[in-house]
Design a protein around this motif. Structure first.
Motif, PDB file in Angstrom:
ATOM      1  N   GLU A 252      46.796  44.432  10.803  1.00 48.91           N
ATOM      2  CA  GLU A 252      46.617  43.791   9.494  1.00 48.91           C
ATOM      3  C   GLU A 252      47.448  42.515   9.328  1.00 48.91           C
ATOM      4  O   GLU A 252      47.131  41.659   8.499  1.00 48.91           O
ATOM      5  CB  GLU A 252      46.970  44.784   8.378  1.00 48.91           C
ATOM      6  N   THR A 253      48.504  42.370  10.113  1.00 53.60           N
ATOM      7  CA  THR A 253      49.353  41.185   9.958  1.00 53.60           C
ATOM      8  C   THR A 253      48.647  39.950  10.519  1.00 53.60           C
ATOM      9  O   THR A 253      47.776  40.060  11.382  1.00 53.60           O
ATOM     10  CB  THR A 253      50.712  41.348  10.679  1.00 53.60           C
ATOM     11  N   GLY A 254      49.058  38.803  10.036  1.00 56.01           N
ATOM     12  CA  GLY A 254      48.421  37.557  10.457  1.00 56.01           C
ATOM     13  C   GLY A 254      48.731  37.191  11.897  1.00 56.01           C
ATOM     14  O   GLY A 254      47.890  36.689  12.624  1.00 56.01           O
ATOM     15  N   ARG A 255      49.968  37.421  12.304  1.00 51.86           N
ATOM     16  CA  ARG A 255      50.380  37.071  13.666  1.00 51.86           C
ATOM     17  C   ARG A 255      51.158  38.224  14.307  1.00 51.86           C
ATOM     18  O   ARG A 255      52.393  38.190  14.405  1.00 51.86           O
ATOM     19  CB  ARG A 255      51.254  35.818  13.640  1.00 51.86           C
TER      20      ARG A 255
ATOM     21  N   HIS B 239      53.924  37.813  17.022  1.00 50.76           N
ATOM     22  CA  HIS B 239      55.271  37.362  16.660  1.00 50.76           C
ATOM     23  C   HIS B 239      56.116  38.528  16.124  1.00 50.76           C
ATOM     24  O   HIS B 239      57.179  38.310  15.565  1.00 50.76           O
ATOM     25  CB  HIS B 239      55.201  36.261  15.596  1.00 50.76           C
TER      26      HIS B 239
ATOM     27  N   SER C 106      62.018  45.381   8.290  1.00 53.39           N
ATOM     28  CA  SER C 106      62.823  45.305   9.516  1.00 53.39           C
ATOM     29  C   SER C 106      63.473  46.655   9.789  1.00 53.39           C
ATOM     30  O   SER C 106      63.486  47.134  10.924  1.00 53.39           O
ATOM     31  CB  SER C 106      63.932  44.265   9.363  1.00 53.39           C
TER      32      SER C 106
ATOM     33  N   TYR D  91      60.091  39.267  15.997  1.00 57.37           N
ATOM     34  CA  TYR D  91      61.041  38.663  15.049  1.00 57.37           C
ATOM     35  C   TYR D  91      61.489  39.662  13.983  1.00 57.37           C
ATOM     36  O   TYR D  91      62.485  39.451  13.304  1.00 57.37           O
ATOM     37  CB  TYR D  91      60.395  37.468  14.334  1.00 57.37           C
ATOM     38  N   VAL D  92      60.702  40.732  13.844  1.00 57.33           N
ATOM     39  CA  VAL D  92      60.960  41.715  12.777  1.00 57.33           C
ATOM     40  C   VAL D  92      62.326  42.397  12.938  1.00 57.33           C
ATOM     41  O   VAL D  92      62.908  42.851  11.960  1.00 57.33           O
ATOM     42  CB  VAL D  92      59.805  42.755  12.746  1.00 57.33           C
TER      43      VAL D  92
ATOM     44  N   SER E 245      65.053  41.032  13.437  1.00 56.28           N
ATOM     45  CA  SER E 245      66.178  40.163  13.086  1.00 56.28           C
ATOM     46  C   SER E 245      66.755  40.371  11.685  1.00 56.28           C
ATOM     47  O   SER E 245      67.905  40.040  11.444  1.00 56.28           O
ATOM     48  CB  SER E 245      65.761  38.704  13.241  1.00 56.28           C
ATOM     49  N   GLN E 246      65.965  40.914  10.755  1.00 55.60           N
ATOM     50  CA  GLN E 246      66.417  40.933   9.359  1.00 55.60           C
ATOM     51  C   GLN E 246      66.793  42.327   8.866  1.00 55.60           C
ATOM     52  O   GLN E 246      66.563  42.664   7.707  1.00 55.60           O
ATOM     53  CB  GLN E 246      65.326  40.340   8.451  1.00 55.60           C
TER      54      GLN E 246
END
Lengths: 293, 211
Positions: free
Chosen positions: A73-76, A79, A93, A82-83, A85-86
């Motif tokens: 469902e996510t756009g990209r 990538h 995250s 990166y999840v 990192s936060q």
């Protein structure tokens, strides 16, 4: 002070069915792990139950499937790394961190069994459930999600659906069901029903006025309540019947036991799925935008 | 310290939607996305007098979109502008559901509102680079930065001012430094009755409305 209504509430369209599947499977997978482990701790005979596939692998597969669905469902999705990192501020995250911890605990426990890994598994499964709840709670634009009861809903529904999966899992060896699992399942379903009733009341009492005018939504929630109450009352009845039959030593046949266990497990899973779909899709209305002059 | 903000005089807004169209044009806003929108409302229903309000990202001082972003794509610049790093964004939609102002949207196709496949916008970004990621108003950051490099003053010098403010027909939109007490926006806030949208949420928007 006059309140000017600028934009009326509208149904959110960002998180659709795939996100709902993630919430359903995430709760069911982590709940299944927790319920199964709790039953094993209480009832040692349940511990001896052997199935061809270990319960923790099943639990991990259910959660992974949910996450794969939401990744689509996510756009990209590529990538996605990166999840990580936060983790200090984002619940999404933290969800991935909890999942990674869970995977590590299960895989390590598979090759090098140790009780500490079970504790890590319990902690991460519980944490995973909570992170999903707070992901929904953090959506400040959606009135019915941004309520303090949301973490309790995800906890209770996760445990209930986990109990449902655990009941279905025992169908492979119905003689090993015992009393503990039905009793725990009964508690989980009753707890979830109580929390849901509270949510519906809470929603009407606290959040609903901020989306005033949405009578359609209100009537929809009433229908949802009926469906979910039925979906909870039926398994409660079946589980009580199961406990009564086994306690009265009626010598219930495997066929009857199978129907009671399978029926209650399936009903719980379906009702929890309806519950989560209802919260995310049906009750997912954005907050109205107002200017106070 | 600079804190960019906007003041919108509702008494002057005529609802022409120039701000919206110029924003769509300058920023290659995809169809369905609303970097800026103009909504109509009525103060006195009895008089049936329509009034208009222009709104976009509020660049909140306490933005709900910031804390939910799982990749750090949404970030707050030292000058208060909330921007999106498109390289980091995964298009999860969490920020859209966190924003109470409907200011964000995900771009799903290589189309823009006014013309297809135009190449790149005034910010130098190609629309195709934004597919699958979240987009929103950034106070025309590229214009702002280019203007500042030339020594221009955003809000006063048109070249360094966000497009919506620069081209507003009714001169209802103002832009400037909220932390500078001598700026026009600070003066307007001081001298008029102002309000922000959904104030009860305590997001502390940097867009103020004079009513």
């Amino acid at each position: 002070m006059t309140e000017i209504d600028l934009i009326s509430p509208s149904r959110q369209s960002e998180w659709g069915w795939l996100a709902v599947v993630n919430f359903i499977l995430g709760g069911a997978g982590s709940g299944f792990y927790l319920i199964n482990l709790t039953t094993m701790v209480i009832d040692s005979s349940f511990l001896e139950q052997q199935t061809s596939v270990p319960y923790d692998i099943v639990s991990l597969s259910i959660i992974t499937l949910g996450l794969l669905c939401v990744a689509i469902e996510t756009g990209r999705p590529l990538h996605g790394y990166y999840v990580f990192s936060q983790w200090g501020k984002s619940w999404m995250s933290r969800e991935i961190i909890a999942f990674t911890m869970f995977v590590s605990a299960i895989v390590l426990n598979y090759f090098f069994p140790h009780w500490i890994l079970n504790i890590v598994g319990v902690f991460s499964a519980l944490f995973f459930m909570i992170t999903q709840a707070f992901m929904v709670f953090s959506a400040r634009a959606v009135t019915s999600w941004n309520t303090a009861i949301m973490p309790f809903i995800f906890l209770s529904s996760g445990l209930a659906s986990g109990a449902g999966v655990a009941l279905l899992f025992t169908l492979s060896d119905i003689s090993a069901v015992g009393h503990t699992l039905p009793q725990i399942s009964l508690l989980c379903v009753a707890f979830n029903l109580a929390i849901w009733l509270f949510y519906v009341r809470w929603y009407s009492a606290v959040s609903f006025p901020s989306v005033t005018g949405h009578l359609k939504l209100k009537s929809h929630l009433r229908k949802m309540f009926l469906a979910i109450a039925f979906g909870h009352f039926m398994p409660i009845l079946l589980l009580l019947l199961l406990l009564w039959r086994s306690q009265a030593q009626h010598g219930a046949g495997e066929m009857v036991m199978g129907v009671l266990v399978g029926g209650s497990g399936l009903a719980i899973i379906i009702s929890v799925a309806a519950q989560k779909a209802g919260i995310i899709l049906s009750a997912g209305y954005t907050r109205r935008i107002v200017l106070k002059v | 310290m600079t804190r960019w903000g906007m003041v919108i005089d509702l008494r002057k807004c005529i609802g022409c939607e120039t701000c919206k169209h110029v924003c769509d044009y300058a920023n290659l806003v995809p169809p369905g996305a609303n970097w800026r929108r103009v909504v109509s409302y009525s103060m006195d229903k009895g008089l049936d007098l329509q009034q208009y309000l222009s709104m976009g990202c509020m660049h909140c001082s306490d933005p709900p979109c910031l804390e939910v972003c799982p990749t750090g794509a949404t970030y707050r610049r030292p000058d208060g502008i909330i921007d999106i790093n498109q390289e980091l964004c995964i298009g999860c939609g969490a920020c859209i559901l966190a924003c109470p102002y409907k200011a964000r949207s995900i771009n799903y196709e290589d189309k823009i509102s006014w013309k297809e496949n135009i190449g790149q916008g005034t910010d130098g970004r190609k629309n195709s680079d934004r597919i699958g990621v979240c987009t929103k108003c950034d106070f025309c950051l590229s214009r702002l930065e280019a203007g500042l490099k030339k020594g221009l003053k955003p809000g006063s010098d048109p070249e360094a001012t966000p497009c919506c403010v620069r081209y507003c027909i009714g001169e209802a939109l103002y832009f400037g430094d909220l932390d500078d007490t001598a700026s026009e926006v600070s003066k307007l806030i001081r001298e008029n009755r102002t309000s922000c949208l959904n104030e009860e949420l305590q997001t502390h928007p940097c867009v103020f409305y004079i009513f």
